[in-house]
Design a protein around this motif. Structure first.
Motif, mmCIF file in Angstrom:
data_model
loop_
_atom_site.group_PDB
_atom_site.id
_atom_site.type_symbol
_atom_site.label_atom_id
_atom_site.label_comp_id
_atom_site.label_asym_id
_atom_site.label_seq_id
_atom_site.Cartn_x
_atom_site.Cartn_y
_atom_site.Cartn_z
ATOM 1 N N VAL A 14 -63.052 -20.540 26.058
ATOM 2 C CA VAL A 14 -62.343 -20.819 24.863
ATOM 3 C C VAL A 14 -62.858 -20.415 23.642
ATOM 4 O O VAL A 14 -62.019 -19.694 22.770
ATOM 5 N N ARG A 15 -64.347 -20.042 23.551
ATOM 6 C CA ARG A 15 -64.828 -19.357 22.397
ATOM 7 C C ARG A 15 -64.677 -18.110 22.224
ATOM 8 O O ARG A 15 -64.805 -17.581 21.058
ATOM 9 N N LEU A 16 -64.459 -17.515 23.411
ATOM 10 C CA LEU A 16 -64.402 -16.034 23.332
ATOM 11 C C LEU A 16 -63.602 -15.340 22.438
ATOM 12 O O LEU A 16 -63.638 -14.378 21.624
ATOM 13 N N GLY A 17 -62.362 -16.006 22.288
ATOM 14 C CA GLY A 17 -61.233 -15.502 21.152
ATOM 15 C C GLY A 17 -61.920 -15.684 19.765
ATOM 16 O O GLY A 17 -61.683 -14.575 19.121
ATOM 17 N N LEU A 18 -62.635 -16.920 19.397
ATOM 18 C CA LEU A 18 -63.239 -17.063 18.198
ATOM 19 C C LEU A 18 -64.051 -15.847 17.995
ATOM 20 O O LEU A 18 -64.217 -15.371 16.779
ATOM 21 N N ASP A 19 -64.973 -15.462 18.807
ATOM 22 C CA ASP A 19 -65.942 -14.497 18.683
ATOM 23 C C ASP A 19 -65.353 -13.063 18.404
ATOM 24 O O ASP A 19 -65.462 -12.240 17.684
ATOM 25 N N VAL A 20 -64.349 -12.691 19.336
ATOM 26 C CA VAL A 20 -63.537 -11.407 19.283
ATOM 27 C C VAL A 20 -62.895 -11.173 17.872
ATOM 28 O O VAL A 20 -63.086 -10.270 17.290
ATOM 29 N N TYR A 21 -62.099 -12.418 17.662
ATOM 30 C CA TYR A 21 -61.384 -12.200 16.474
ATOM 31 C C TYR A 21 -62.077 -12.673 15.114
ATOM 32 O O TYR A 21 -61.533 -12.757 13.962
ATOM 33 N N ASP A 22 -63.567 -12.999 15.372
ATOM 34 C CA ASP A 22 -64.193 -13.321 14.069
ATOM 35 C C ASP A 22 -63.595 -14.504 13.526
ATOM 36 O O ASP A 22 -63.562 -14.255 12.193
ATOM 37 N N LYS B 144 -66.642 -19.855 10.707
ATOM 38 C CA LYS B 144 -68.152 -19.353 10.706
ATOM 39 C C LYS B 144 -68.744 -19.642 12.060
ATOM 40 O O LYS B 144 -68.252 -20.481 12.878
ATOM 41 N N LYS B 145 -69.751 -18.748 12.393
ATOM 42 C CA LYS B 145 -70.358 -18.701 13.695
ATOM 43 C C LYS B 145 -70.669 -20.115 14.279
ATOM 44 O O LYS B 145 -70.901 -20.800 15.042
ATOM 45 N N SER B 146 -71.571 -21.085 12.939
ATOM 46 C CA SER B 146 -72.169 -22.187 13.108
ATOM 47 C C SER B 146 -71.124 -23.304 13.526
ATOM 48 O O SER B 146 -71.433 -24.310 14.416
ATOM 49 N N GLY B 147 -69.645 -23.144 13.288
ATOM 50 C CA GLY B 147 -68.664 -24.025 13.413
ATOM 51 C C GLY B 147 -67.844 -23.862 14.564
ATOM 52 O O GLY B 147 -66.935 -24.611 14.912
ATOM 53 N N ARG B 148 -68.242 -22.566 15.549
ATOM 54 C CA ARG B 148 -67.225 -22.430 16.362
ATOM 55 C C ARG B 148 -67.548 -23.343 17.852
ATOM 56 O O ARG B 148 -66.160 -23.872 18.461
ATOM 57 N N TRP B 149 -68.645 -24.230 18.143
ATOM 58 C CA TRP B 149 -68.425 -24.948 18.881
ATOM 59 C C TRP B 149 -67.612 -26.334 18.852
ATOM 60 O O TRP B 149 -67.193 -26.702 19.576
ATOM 61 N N THR B 150 -67.642 -26.463 17.432
ATOM 62 C CA THR B 150 -66.964 -27.659 17.158
ATOM 63 C C THR B 150 -65.276 -27.385 17.288
ATOM 64 O O THR B 150 -64.623 -28.307 17.468
ATOM 65 N N ALA B 151 -65.063 -25.954 16.682
ATOM 66 C CA ALA B 151 -63.906 -25.528 16.981
ATOM 67 C C ALA B 151 -63.146 -25.598 18.600
ATOM 68 O O ALA B 151 -62.023 -25.804 18.754
ATOM 69 N N VAL B 152 -64.345 -25.128 19.402
ATOM 70 C CA VAL B 152 -63.984 -25.360 20.760
ATOM 71 C C VAL B 152 -63.571 -26.704 21.222
ATOM 72 O O VAL B 152 -62.416 -26.922 21.913
ATOM 73 N N GLU B 153 -64.351 -27.647 20.819
ATOM 74 C CA GLU B 153 -64.280 -28.997 21.249
ATOM 75 C C GLU B 153 -62.810 -29.488 20.440
ATOM 76 O O GLU B 153 -62.028 -30.155 21.261
ATOM 77 N N ALA B 154 -62.455 -29.212 19.366
ATOM 78 C CA ALA B 154 -61.172 -29.388 18.744
ATOM 79 C C ALA B 154 -60.116 -28.762 19.681
ATOM 80 O O ALA B 154 -59.121 -29.546 19.796
ATOM 81 N N ALA B 155 -60.184 -27.671 20.071
ATOM 82 C CA ALA B 155 -59.317 -26.999 20.952
ATOM 83 C C ALA B 155 -58.956 -27.576 22.148
ATOM 84 O O ALA B 155 -57.876 -28.164 22.828
ATOM 85 N N LEU B 156 -60.118 -28.320 22.653
ATOM 86 C CA LEU B 156 -60.071 -28.889 24.129
ATOM 87 C C LEU B 156 -59.436 -30.453 24.001
ATOM 88 O O LEU B 156 -58.709 -30.808 24.565
ATOM 89 N N VAL C 202 -57.245 -25.714 29.817
ATOM 90 C CA VAL C 202 -57.865 -25.157 29.434
ATOM 91 C C VAL C 202 -57.611 -23.763 28.868
ATOM 92 O O VAL C 202 -57.918 -23.090 27.912
ATOM 93 N N SER C 203 -56.551 -23.105 29.491
ATOM 94 C CA SER C 203 -55.857 -21.768 29.231
ATOM 95 C C SER C 203 -55.186 -21.863 28.016
ATOM 96 O O SER C 203 -54.940 -21.008 27.319
ATOM 97 N N ILE C 204 -54.420 -23.168 27.892
ATOM 98 C CA ILE C 204 -53.813 -23.192 26.631
ATOM 99 C C ILE C 204 -54.821 -23.664 25.509
ATOM 100 O O ILE C 204 -54.246 -22.941 24.567
ATOM 101 N N ALA C 205 -55.621 -24.279 25.788
ATOM 102 C CA ALA C 205 -56.789 -24.524 24.608
ATOM 103 C C ALA C 205 -57.459 -23.109 24.284
ATOM 104 O O ALA C 205 -57.538 -22.942 23.051
ATOM 105 N N ARG C 206 -57.708 -22.087 25.024
ATOM 106 C CA ARG C 206 -58.167 -20.834 24.814
ATOM 107 C C ARG C 206 -56.984 -20.119 24.024
ATOM 108 O O ARG C 206 -57.452 -19.549 23.024
ATOM 109 N N ALA C 207 -55.854 -20.093 24.361
ATOM 110 C CA ALA C 207 -54.702 -19.685 23.482
ATOM 111 C C ALA C 207 -54.736 -20.197 22.027
ATOM 112 O O ALA C 207 -54.566 -19.307 21.090
ATOM 113 N N LEU C 208 -54.680 -21.530 21.964
ATOM 114 C CA LEU C 208 -54.633 -22.187 20.693
ATOM 115 C C LEU C 208 -55.797 -21.993 19.736
ATOM 116 O O LEU C 208 -55.631 -22.071 18.668
ATOM 117 N N ALA C 209 -57.002 -21.978 20.435
ATOM 118 C CA ALA C 209 -58.205 -21.700 19.403
ATOM 119 C C ALA C 209 -57.986 -20.378 18.710
ATOM 120 O O ALA C 209 -58.737 -20.517 17.363
#
Lengths: 265, 288
Positions: A104-112, A115-127, A152-159
């Motif tokens: 799920v996080r991959l999209g956040l990293d690829v599209y930047d 903030k990096k520090s907030g990305r796991w929180t964003a992943v949990e929000a998407a889940l 999970v696939s839907i969360a990955r797209a939503l993130a």
């Protein structure tokens, strides 16, 4: 408002046995906030159209406009992130070696995104948005059920904060009870996030209950386009009636409708 | 007398954490020429039941199988592995979900037919096998059978491969055909055609069928009787018409409501798990 416009979209594959016209001169508009179903049998060009919209394939000719901007297959990350894909089989579309959180996080990293520090929180929000507990993010896809994996696939797209989701047979690999739950989730998410869906499927019964409009494809050509209620009460194309006639039905009301439509063939 | 008689079938798997029970006493009967559907969600125990009938799960060291499985008067569980193997491909056969991946990609359809036909008739010549295979492919309405026999599975469409699978599965005139979600990997229209074809073929041959599916809509036009399975228990069974007219068990009702309707009544709210799903079995009388 038109979110996505296809204008004379054509894809021809050159093969040793001659050209294959996968998609021929397709023009249609997708309105912001609607769910447009693309239906047809294998080989009708459904997935080729999706791949061109996603920028995975370049069109042979014709134009794609997204939010009034022309989109080619070579597009910026910013343009790419707004159109996301959910595939049919979540087991083969999630990397088995990665935790679902990392996928799920991959999209956040690829599209930047954020903030990096907030990305796991964003992943949990998407889940959380797809009804999975955030602490599940460390699990591997293999330890999840089919329905959970599709979430999970839907969360990955939503993130990635998309505006358009291309759903390519999102529930065909699921059994009927799980399918019903995933379809309800997709309905909720569309309303909550103001999303637009292109819903690709061969299952007309699913289409009847999720789509606002239906585009019917046969051998790469758009043979019918209309409001869902119109398509299912008075389909114009013989091919549409044939597709509806093949749907397995459960109750008497459905059987009546199916027989009525079949008589029109 | 039943062709297949299953009584109090129990299955568990031995794991490091102890035994995991999968089937909790299944009773199921199939008469000669009868078409039966076993319907339930993923993990309910449908496919393992089929694998026990085929005698495949008996070869799994961690499987603990108890109860009676009689096929044509013989007890499958007490048979030798060799005798069970003799039954497969001759007296009973199976059609899997995805026809293209269940055919061998390295051999032509013709060669695979020869292999199947030699299970019954080991001395069959290649030429005779091609003659038989041509007739069989013709029966499943395959145009130009000679071309198909020379082809590899990946050169044929999914619908075509499914027809080939049906022809192969019925080639040796088995008494019992097991069909594990046949056609789920195919388009709705191709699936409808292949199910009609399969029904016509088994009726013509008098073959009994155990049809496994998660979709009640798919089995409605195929099966004479339906068994609904949930978490290793049969929860409801009866003739197809009776079951559809009057589904009694909470789980059957949930399964039925979950099938999307072309009349457009919306996607139903289905309960995640309900205690009612574990209510005792309901039988709609005996159609035998």
């Amino acid at each position: 408002m038109t979110l996505l416009a296809l204008n004379g979209l054509t894809k021809t594959f050159e093969t040793p046995t001659g050209p294959v016209h996968a998609v021929s001169d397709v023009s249609l508009n997708v309105q912001a906030g609607e769910c447009l179903a693309i239906v047809g049998e294998s080989g009708s060009g459904k997935t080729t159209i999706a791949n061109m919209i996603l920028g995975i394939l370049a069109a042979t000719s014709g134009e794609i406009a997204f939010d009034r901007q022309t989109l080619s297959a070579k597009r910026s990350a910013k343009q790419r992130r707004r159109i996301q894909l959910v595939q049919q089989n979540p087991l083969s579309s999630l990397n088995p070696k990665r935790s679902i959180g990392a996928s799920v996080r991959l999209g956040l990293d690829v599209y930047d995104i954020g903030k990096k520090s907030g990305r796991w929180t964003a992943v949990e929000a998407a889940l959380d948005a797809v009804g999975l507990p955030g602490n599940m993010r460390t699990r591997a896809p293999a330890s999840l059920s089919g329905g959970q994996r599709q979430r999970v696939s839907i969360a990955r797209a939503l993130a990635c904060d998309p505006r358009l989701l291309v759903l390519d047979e999102p529930t065909s690999a699921l059994d009927v009870l799980v399918q019903a739950r995933v379809l309800l989730l997709l309905n909720d998410l569309r309303a909550k996030h103001g999303l637009t869906y292109i819903f690709i499927t061969h299952d007309l019964a699913v289409v009847r209950n999720v789509a606002d409009r239906v585009a019917v494809f046969q051998s790469g050509q758009l043979v019918e386009l209309g409001e869902t209620s119109q398509i299912f009460s008075a389909p114009k194309a013989a091919y549409t009636r044939q597709l509806i006639g093949a749907v397995p039905v459960v109750d008497a009301a459905e059987l009546n409708l199916r027989n009525k439509l079949a008589e029109g063939v | 007398m039943s062709l297949l008689h299953i009584k109090d079938l129990r299955l568990g798997f031995k794991t490091l954490a102890g035994q995991v029970d999968v089937l909790h006493g299944i009773d199921l009967d199939i008469a000669a020429g009868e078409k039966i559907a076993l319907v339930g969600e993923s993990g309910s125990g449908k496919s393992v039941t089929a694998r026990i009938v085929l005698g495949l799960l008996q070869e799994t060291r961690t499987a603990r199988i108890n109860g009676t499985v009689q096929f044509d008067g013989q007890d499958i569980n007490s048979m030798s592995a060799r005798d069970r193997a003799t039954l497969r491909g001759t007296e009973m056969s199976i059609i899997f979900q995805d026809p293209t991946s269940s055919l061998n990609p390295m051999f032509t359809i013709g060669n695979q037919f020869t292999e199947v036909l030699r299970r019954r008739d080991p001395k069959l010549s290649k030429a005779d096998s091609h003659v038989r295979a041509t007739t069989l492919l013709d029966e499943v309405a395959i145009p130009d059978p000679a071309r198909v026999l020379r082809a590899y599975p990946f050169q044929l469409s999914g619908g075509m491969n499914q027809r080939v699978m049906i022809a192969m599965a019925l080639a040796n005139k088995p008494k019992l055909l097991l069909a594990d979600e046949p056609g789920t990997a195919l388009d709705v229209s191709v699936q409808a055609q292949t199910l009609t074809l399969m029904r016509d073929m088994v009726v013509q041959n008098g073959t009994s069928v155990l049809f496994i599916s998660h979709n009640l809509g798919v089995v409605r036009e195929f099966a004479d009787r339906i068994y609904v399975i949930y978490r290793g228990n049969i929860v409801e069974d009866g003739p197809t018409d009776a079951l559809f007219a009057n589904p009694q068990h909470a789980y059957t009702r949930a399964l039925m409501s979950a099938v999307p309707r072309i009349t457009g009544v919306g996607i139903p709210e289905v309960p995640e798990v309900s205690d009612d799903f574990l209510a005792p079995r309901i039988s709609h009388g005996d159609a035998l």
